[in-house]
Design a protein around this motif. Structure first.
Motif, PDB file in Angstrom:
ATOM      1  N   TRP A   1       0.833  -1.197   0.000  1.00  0.00           N
ATOM      2  CA  TRP A   1       0.000   0.000   0.000  1.00  0.00           C
ATOM      3  C   TRP A   1       0.873   1.254   0.000  1.00  0.00           C
ATOM      4  O   TRP A   1       1.890   1.296   0.676  1.00  0.00           O
ATOM      5  CB  TRP A   1      -0.909   0.035   1.226  1.00  0.00           C
ATOM      6  N   SER A   2       0.462   2.248  -0.773  1.00  0.00           N
ATOM      7  CA  SER A   2       1.165   3.530  -0.799  1.00  0.00           C
ATOM      8  C   SER A   2       0.498   4.462   0.202  1.00  0.00           C
ATOM      9  O   SER A   2      -0.422   5.212  -0.131  1.00  0.00           O
ATOM     10  CB  SER A   2       1.130   4.144  -2.205  1.00  0.00           C
ATOM     11  N   GLU A   3       0.943   4.391   1.441  1.00  0.00           N
ATOM     12  CA  GLU A   3       0.333   5.218   2.480  1.00  0.00           C
ATOM     13  C   GLU A   3       0.529   6.702   2.201  1.00  0.00           C
ATOM     14  O   GLU A   3      -0.306   7.542   2.540  1.00  0.00           O
ATOM     15  CB  GLU A   3       0.920   4.852   3.850  1.00  0.00           C
ATOM     16  N   ARG A   4       1.629   7.050   1.549  1.00  0.00           N
ATOM     17  CA  ARG A   4       1.912   8.467   1.278  1.00  0.00           C
ATOM     18  C   ARG A   4       0.924   9.043   0.267  1.00  0.00           C
ATOM     19  O   ARG A   4       0.357  10.111   0.472  1.00  0.00           O
ATOM     20  CB  ARG A   4       3.342   8.619   0.750  1.00  0.00           C
ATOM     21  N   LEU A   5       0.706   8.332  -0.845  1.00  0.00           N
ATOM     22  CA  LEU A   5      -0.209   8.844  -1.862  1.00  0.00           C
ATOM     23  C   LEU A   5      -1.667   8.698  -1.443  1.00  0.00           C
ATOM     24  O   LEU A   5      -2.528   9.439  -1.902  1.00  0.00           O
ATOM     25  CB  LEU A   5       0.014   8.114  -3.188  1.00  0.00           C
ATOM     26  N   MET A   6      -1.919   7.741  -0.582  1.00  0.00           N
ATOM     27  CA  MET A   6      -3.291   7.439  -0.228  1.00  0.00           C
ATOM     28  C   MET A   6      -3.693   8.026   1.115  1.00  0.00           C
ATOM     29  O   MET A   6      -4.825   7.846   1.561  1.00  0.00           O
ATOM     30  CB  MET A   6      -3.457   5.922  -0.180  1.00  0.00           C
ATOM     31  N   ASN A   7      -2.776   8.700   1.762  1.00  0.00           N
ATOM     32  CA  ASN A   7      -3.006   9.164   3.125  1.00  0.00           C
ATOM     33  C   ASN A   7      -4.340   9.895   3.242  1.00  0.00           C
ATOM     34  O   ASN A   7      -4.595  10.886   2.571  1.00  0.00           O
ATOM     35  CB  ASN A   7      -1.868  10.097   3.555  1.00  0.00           C
TER      36      ASN A   7
ATOM     37  N   VAL B   1      -2.815 -12.294  -4.620  1.00  0.00           N
ATOM     38  CA  VAL B   1      -2.077 -11.514  -3.616  1.00  0.00           C
ATOM     39  C   VAL B   1      -2.292 -12.115  -2.229  1.00  0.00           C
ATOM     40  O   VAL B   1      -2.186 -11.418  -1.216  1.00  0.00           O
ATOM     41  CB  VAL B   1      -2.496 -10.023  -3.635  1.00  0.00           C
ATOM     42  N   GLU B   2      -2.583 -13.427  -2.192  1.00  0.00           N
ATOM     43  CA  GLU B   2      -2.860 -14.079  -0.916  1.00  0.00           C
ATOM     44  C   GLU B   2      -1.690 -13.973   0.057  1.00  0.00           C
ATOM     45  O   GLU B   2      -1.893 -13.859   1.272  1.00  0.00           O
ATOM     46  CB  GLU B   2      -3.207 -15.557  -1.144  1.00  0.00           C
ATOM     47  N   ASN B   3      -0.467 -14.027  -0.466  1.00  0.00           N
ATOM     48  CA  ASN B   3       0.710 -14.050   0.410  1.00  0.00           C
ATOM     49  C   ASN B   3       1.386 -12.687   0.565  1.00  0.00           C
ATOM     50  O   ASN B   3       2.468 -12.600   1.131  1.00  0.00           O
ATOM     51  CB  ASN B   3       1.730 -15.060  -0.132  1.00  0.00           C
ATOM     52  N   VAL B   4       0.735 -11.642   0.054  1.00  0.00           N
ATOM     53  CA  VAL B   4       1.340 -10.314   0.080  1.00  0.00           C
ATOM     54  C   VAL B   4       0.937  -9.535   1.330  1.00  0.00           C
ATOM     55  O   VAL B   4       1.672  -8.668   1.804  1.00  0.00           O
ATOM     56  CB  VAL B   4       0.970  -9.527  -1.192  1.00  0.00           C
ATOM     57  N   GLY B   5      -0.245  -9.825   1.854  1.00  0.00           N
ATOM     58  CA  GLY B   5      -0.700  -9.151   3.061  1.00  0.00           C
ATOM     59  C   GLY B   5      -1.354  -7.811   2.836  1.00  0.00           C
ATOM     60  O   GLY B   5      -1.425  -6.995   3.762  1.00  0.00           O
TER      61      GLY B   5
ATOM     62  N   TRP C   1     -12.187  -7.633   4.382  1.00  0.00           N
ATOM     63  CA  TRP C   1     -12.533  -7.969   2.998  1.00  0.00           C
ATOM     64  C   TRP C   1     -12.651  -9.469   2.762  1.00  0.00           C
ATOM     65  O   TRP C   1     -13.145  -9.891   1.721  1.00  0.00           O
ATOM     66  CB  TRP C   1     -11.482  -7.411   2.036  1.00  0.00           C
ATOM     67  N   LEU C   2     -12.198 -10.288   3.685  1.00  0.00           N
ATOM     68  CA  LEU C   2     -12.165 -11.742   3.483  1.00  0.00           C
ATOM     69  C   LEU C   2     -13.520 -12.350   3.820  1.00  0.00           C
ATOM     70  O   LEU C   2     -13.680 -13.134   4.770  1.00  0.00           O
ATOM     71  CB  LEU C   2     -11.057 -12.355   4.334  1.00  0.00           C
ATOM     72  N   ASP C   3     -14.512 -12.024   3.019  1.00  0.00           N
ATOM     73  CA  ASP C   3     -15.885 -12.466   3.264  1.00  0.00           C
ATOM     74  C   ASP C   3     -16.156 -13.867   2.749  1.00  0.00           C
ATOM     75  O   ASP C   3     -17.244 -14.411   2.983  1.00  0.00           O
ATOM     76  CB  ASP C   3     -16.873 -11.481   2.629  1.00  0.00           C
ATOM     77  N   LEU C   4     -15.222 -14.476   2.028  1.00  0.00           N
ATOM     78  CA  LEU C   4     -15.403 -15.839   1.519  1.00  0.00           C
ATOM     79  C   LEU C   4     -14.578 -16.846   2.310  1.00  0.00           C
ATOM     80  O   LEU C   4     -14.423 -17.992   1.904  1.00  0.00           O
ATOM     81  CB  LEU C   4     -15.017 -15.903   0.034  1.00  0.00           C
ATOM     82  N   LYS C   5     -14.057 -16.421   3.451  1.00  0.00           N
ATOM     83  CA  LYS C   5     -13.236 -17.301   4.281  1.00  0.00           C
ATOM     84  C   LYS C   5     -14.104 -18.425   4.835  1.00  0.00           C
ATOM     85  O   LYS C   5     -15.200 -18.165   5.346  1.00  0.00           O
ATOM     86  CB  LYS C   5     -12.609 -16.518   5.418  1.00  0.00           C
TER      87      LYS C   5
END
Length: 537
Positions: free
Chosen positions: A275-281, A521-525, A531-535
């Motif tokens: 995630w780009s915290e700077r651009l998305m802040n 992107v399961e292993n990217v975190g 968001w994991l509504d299909l767990k």
């Protein structure tokens, strides 16, 4: 450079800072606090027709056939008189989260009222962009160095740990990428109506009554949901109904490679996502929640498109100029690709030599390349084009209800032709209409009027002008549709205004069995738990 909005740090000649002012604009420019500058708000770039080909991976010859977009390299050209100055915003439209972020920056210092109607004319200085922006030209599109067709390559040396490219993403419901073809929908509609009629209020084998909404009913046994090609470009998690579509510049060209290679010389991933915290802040002044804190149902319940999520690609090593950028698509994607590849052994690929498989198929882009003189409808009776293509031409038609009556719009003389005219923006894809060529004449013969020759310029030796019946296409506005019963004939059309078009569902992206799977992107975190509504429970 990217500030909080897509802005440019070079003029239309490619110089980093020309220092020259724009000669004409819809508004005057005034510098504010040395960081921002007001500019005209009309769009200042225009995109011509994209290129179109199979990237050396055609049907029956490649496992990749149909798994990537055939259209590419949609290039925007500067239309603003005098060009763009360093720091000017590139305007295609006047909306979007990134534009709003740009307007929000230092708004208090600029003392701009949100409701004054003039707060969308912002530009940034080069110094401000270098301090707060992110480079957009670290990568460029080209031919994959690993045989994947098209790919993204490094423009320069990119140090380990630095940002390779920003990746703004748009959340999409996974269900929305499912589709059926028209004939399949008709079969489904008939099947479901029959099901409701026969089983209304009764119980099926599972003890459930068929009294649900029609769209929730099952499909016929011989129909399966199809997946849009867009799925291949989305980031996704197998336990989430949320997909993230990346729309950053050139990031969709990035191919897959594992983090570690099974062979000593195999390709390995050299970038990762975060995630780009700077651009998305998200600040208090935005007055909005972080979209990552919302459940999928809350995301889709937003009154506006859920914009504002930005990822970024980070280098895992020192990248060299022209080195291909590679991202690990994840183990689940790799397993799906292996299953797909196993269906195409070498023995099957050799069938490409059997031309009976082609069924007279020729992509529209090849027809455009090889067909110099178009055949008339009469000639096509004996020498037809391949069944998968039809002819279309760029033509702008408008029917003004206020000044034109219906009788005026319909030619009483069905043979009367309207001269084709070149105009600004005509070669936009929205003006491409199906047409039927009925005649052709040398461009300089007696059938071409002096006015036509003057409008089009003296054509090259041997060039032809065509007369065609223009037809409607789906999606036209009411005033753009040629009235029913009208044979709208246009003359003096140059070959450059025609395009061959693939008929619906005939191009490689519609091949049965073409690979479909989101980038994992399961292993990217990067996916929040909410968001994991299909767990599995």
């Amino acid at each position: 450079m990217l500030g909080a909005s897509p802005s440019v740090s070079s003029d239309n000649s490619g110089n980093e800072n020309s220092g020259e002012s724009t000669t004409e604009s819809s508004t005057k420019e005034v510098k504010i606090d040395g960081a921002f500058r007001w500019q005209g708000t009309r769009p200042n770039v225009w995109a011509s027709i994209p290129e179109n080909d199979e990237a050396s991976h055609p049907r029956y010859q490649s496992q990749l056939a149909g798994s990537f977009a055939l259209h590419y390299n949609l290039t925007h050209q500067v239309t603003r008189p005098g060009g763009l100055e360093a720091g000017d915003e590139v305007l295609v439209d006047r909306s979007g989260w990134h534009r709003k972020r740009a307007l929000m920056l230092d708004r208090a210092a600029a003392a701009v009222d949100d409701d004054d109607g003039n707060n969308d004319k912002i530009a940034m200085t080069v110094e401000h962009l270098f301090e707060h922006g992110t480079c957009l030209d670290n990568i460029y599109p080209g031919t994959s160095t690993h045989g994947y067709g098209r790919g993204a390559l490094a423009s320069r040396v990119i140090p380990n740990g630095s940002i390779v490219a920003p990746v703004p993403v748009l959340p999409l419901p996974r269900e929305e990428l499912k589709y059926l073809r028209m004939k399949e929908w008709k079969k489904v509609t008939s099947f479901r109506k029959k099901l409701l009629k026969e089983n209304s209020g009764t119980s099926d084998g599972d003890g459930k009554g068929y009294n649900a909404a029609e769209e929730e009913l099952p499909l016929p046994p011989d129909v399966e949901w199809r997946q849009q090609l867009m799925l291949n470009y989305c980031y996704g998690h197998e336990q989430s109904s949320v997909l993230l579509f990346p729309y950053g510049i050139f990031v969709n060209y990035i191919n897959h490679a594992p983090l570690t290679s099974e062979s000593s010389n195999g390709p390995v991933a050299n970038v990762k996502l975060r995630w780009s915290e700077r651009l998305m802040n998200t600040t208090a002044s935005t007055n909005k929640s972080d979209l990552r804190s919302l459940t999928p149902s809350q995301l889709w319940a937003q009154s506006t498109t859920p914009e504002g999520l930005v990822l970024e690609l980070v280098a895992l090593k020192d990248l060299q100029p022209n080195e291909e950028i590679l991202l690990d698509y994840g183990s689940i994607w790799s397993k799906a690709w292996k299953e797909h590849s196993d269906q195409y052994p070498d023995s099957v690929l050799k069938l490409a030599d059997d031309h009976t498989l082609e069924k007279e198929y020729s992509p529209a882009y090849i027809m455009d390349d090889v067909v110099t003189n178009l055949r008339t409808a009469e000639e096509q009776v004996q020498f037809p084009y391949p069944e998968n293509v039809f002819t279309a031409c760029f033509y702008r038609y408008r029917y003004d209800n206020e000044t034109t009556t219906k009788n005026d719009a319909v030619n009483k003389d069905k043979t009367k032709a309207t001269p084709w005219k070149m105009s600004l923006g005509l070669f936009d894809m929205t003006n491409l209409r199906p047409c039927k060529v009925i005649s052709r004449e040398p461009a300089n013969d007696r059938f071409a009027t002096p006015q036509q020759l003057q409008q089009q310029g003296q054509p090259p030796q041997g060039e032809m002008l065509y007369t065609a019946i223009i037809q409607n296409r789906p999606g036209l506005e009411a005033n753009e549709r040629i009235p029913k019963g009208t044979k709208h004939v246009v003359s003096g059309i140059p070959r450059a205004a025609f395009r061959f078009v693939d008929r619906p569902y005939t191009s490689d992206i519609h091949l049965d069995g073409a690979f479909r799977h989101n980038i994992g992107v399961e292993n990217v975190g990067i996916y929040p738990d909410v968001w994991l509504d299909l767990k599995p429970e």
